[in-house]
Scaffold this active site. Structure first.
Site, PDB file in Angstrom:
ATOM      1  N   SER A  31       0.825  -1.209   0.000  1.00 54.24           N
ATOM      2  CA  SER A  31       0.000   0.000   0.000  1.00 54.24           C
ATOM      3  C   SER A  31       0.853   1.251   0.000  1.00 54.24           C
ATOM      4  CB  SER A  31      -0.940   0.009   1.208  1.00 54.24           C
ATOM      5  OG  SER A  31      -0.304  -0.474   2.340  1.00 54.24           O
TER       6      SER A  31
ATOM      7  N   HIS B  39      -3.344  -3.403  -5.974  1.00 52.22           N
ATOM      8  CA  HIS B  39      -3.621  -2.890  -4.632  1.00 52.22           C
ATOM      9  C   HIS B  39      -5.107  -3.005  -4.297  1.00 52.22           C
ATOM     10  CE1 HIS B  39      -3.810   0.578  -1.594  1.00 52.22           C
ATOM     11  NE2 HIS B  39      -3.396  -0.516  -0.987  1.00 52.22           N
TER      12      HIS B  39
ATOM     13  N   GLU C   1      -6.648  -1.127  -7.595  1.00 59.02           N
ATOM     14  CA  GLU C   1      -5.705  -0.254  -8.291  1.00 59.02           C
ATOM     15  C   GLU C   1      -4.655  -1.139  -8.968  1.00 59.02           C
ATOM     16  OE1 GLU C   1      -5.665   3.833  -5.682  1.00 59.02           O
ATOM     17  OE2 GLU C   1      -4.446   2.194  -4.939  1.00 59.02           O
TER      18      GLU C   1
ATOM     19  N   ASN D 218      -4.642   5.854  -1.387  1.00 61.88           N
ATOM     20  CA  ASN D 218      -3.892   6.173  -0.169  1.00 61.88           C
ATOM     21  C   ASN D 218      -3.198   7.530  -0.217  1.00 61.88           C
ATOM     22  OD1 ASN D 218      -4.682   3.994   1.298  1.00 61.88           O
ATOM     23  ND2 ASN D 218      -2.840   2.782   0.951  1.00 61.88           N
TER      24      ASN D 218
END
Ligand code: 3HC
Length: 308
Positions: A141, A162, A174, A212
């Protein structure tokens, strides 16, 4: 989660391009979730873990989550629910031998702890053991995909996948490409993501990718807001749920994903990009982690879960 996406995830023999056999390296919360959604979509999944205890833990996480998915998919038909659970479970096996885990693998997804040295060691060994055709991906991440993949020969067959927690519920994936990831690899990863019921977005190999990069600074600012005494934890969370339509408030979400994870990500980014104020670790969050208040998993974070 929308029933349609669940149905896609549970559809057997769904065409997913070349990928049928998936190796999941790491059977923690994220690894178990990824293994589960792949098996729900008809993939054969091999989970690689360091020992039997860890494999048992993965089996428990998957068992509990599958029960919830089955209940939603087949709420009026317990026989169909049981069949769904049995069939999905039968497609998942656990092993502790790295070479065996990749014997017939089309895709390896790594979801071990965020430690570059450990990821390098694992990918070096996988690169030697896996067939040439096998694609490699990391679910990191916060670390650089190119840096993780720097140790393998097959850089054109290496990318990022991800996922989001809880994996069986969250609909996004992702798909990250490095300058070395080939177009064919990228397209295969995109197709596979779709075949397991996820909506895929693409991002370059940048810190935090899309979600993120936006979410981590937002969560940090919520913790700073509490630290400054601007508002209570309850009011910050209520505000974002009712005022912005988020399913969880930021402090609840930090407790859910783990305060230690948040601190770890921020510290890593801060070391790499010391001039970016968005990446500055939050003292309150560090203090809570030092006290063992990691969030839900330790029973206490911003909130107390011990009496729930
Ligand atoms: N497996 C299967 N189903 C699950 C599940 C799981 N692990 N967790 C929840 N569900 C299902 C429940 O069974 C329930 O189904 P139902 O509606 O048929 O009864 C449904 O999801 C809703 O769950 P709950 O009723 O228990 O609770 P909520 O309605 O509060 O939803 C939530 C829980 C889905 C976690 C929701 O609060 C949410 O979406 N929160 C935000 C999560 C988020 O932002 N995740 C991303 C974190 S960032 C990240 O992962 C990146 C990483 O790199 C750190």
């Amino acid at each position: 989660m929308a029933t349609r996406a669940l149905l896609i995830q549970s559809r057997r023999h769904f065409s997913n391009g070349a990928i049928q056999n998936v190796t999941m390296v790491g059977g923690g919360l994220m690894g178990s979730g990824i293994a589960q959604v792949a098996a729900q979509a008809g993939n054969n999944v091999t989970i690689l873990e360091v020992g039997q205890e860890q494999l048992k833990n993965a089996q428990n996480i998957i068992g509990q989550s599958l029960g919830r998915v089955a209940k939603r998919l087949h709420k009026d038909d317990p026989n169909a629910a049981n069949k769904f659970i049995e069939e999905t479970t039968s497609r998942i096996q656990g092993v502790t031998d790295l070479a065996r885990s990749v014997e017939n693998s089309d895709l390896v997804v790594e979801a071990v702890v965020e430690n570059m040295e450990l990821k390098h060691k694992i990918f070096k060994e996988l690169d030697e053991a896996a067939p040439q055709k096998t694609l490699f991906a990391s679910n990191t991440s916060s670390l650089s995909i190119a840096e993780i993949g720097s140790v393998v020969q097959r850089k054109d067959r290496f990318g990022g996948l991800h996922f989001f927690n809880p994996v069986p519920v969250m609909r996004l994936l992702e798909v990250i490409r490095t300058p070395d990831t080939s177009e064919q690899t990228h397209q295969t990863l995109m197709r596979w993501g779709k075949s397991i019921g996820k909506t895929c977005v693409t991002c370059k190999d940048t810190p935090g990718f899309i979600v993120n990069r936006l979410l981590v600074p937002y969560l940090a600012e919520a913790a700073r807001m509490l630290e400054r005494g601007d508002a209570t934890a309850e009011d910050i969370d209520t505000a974002m749920k009712l005022g912005a339509g988020h399913p969880m408030g930021p402090l609840e979400l930090l407790d859910y994903t783990g305060l230690d994870t948040g601190v770890f990500i921020m510290e890593g980014w801060h070391r790499k990009y010391p001039d970016n104020p968005l990446f500055k670790p939050v003292e309150l969050q560090k203090k809570l982690v030092a006290q063992g208040r990691l969030g839900r998993k330790s029973g206490r974070g911003f909130y107390d879960y011990r009496k729930l």
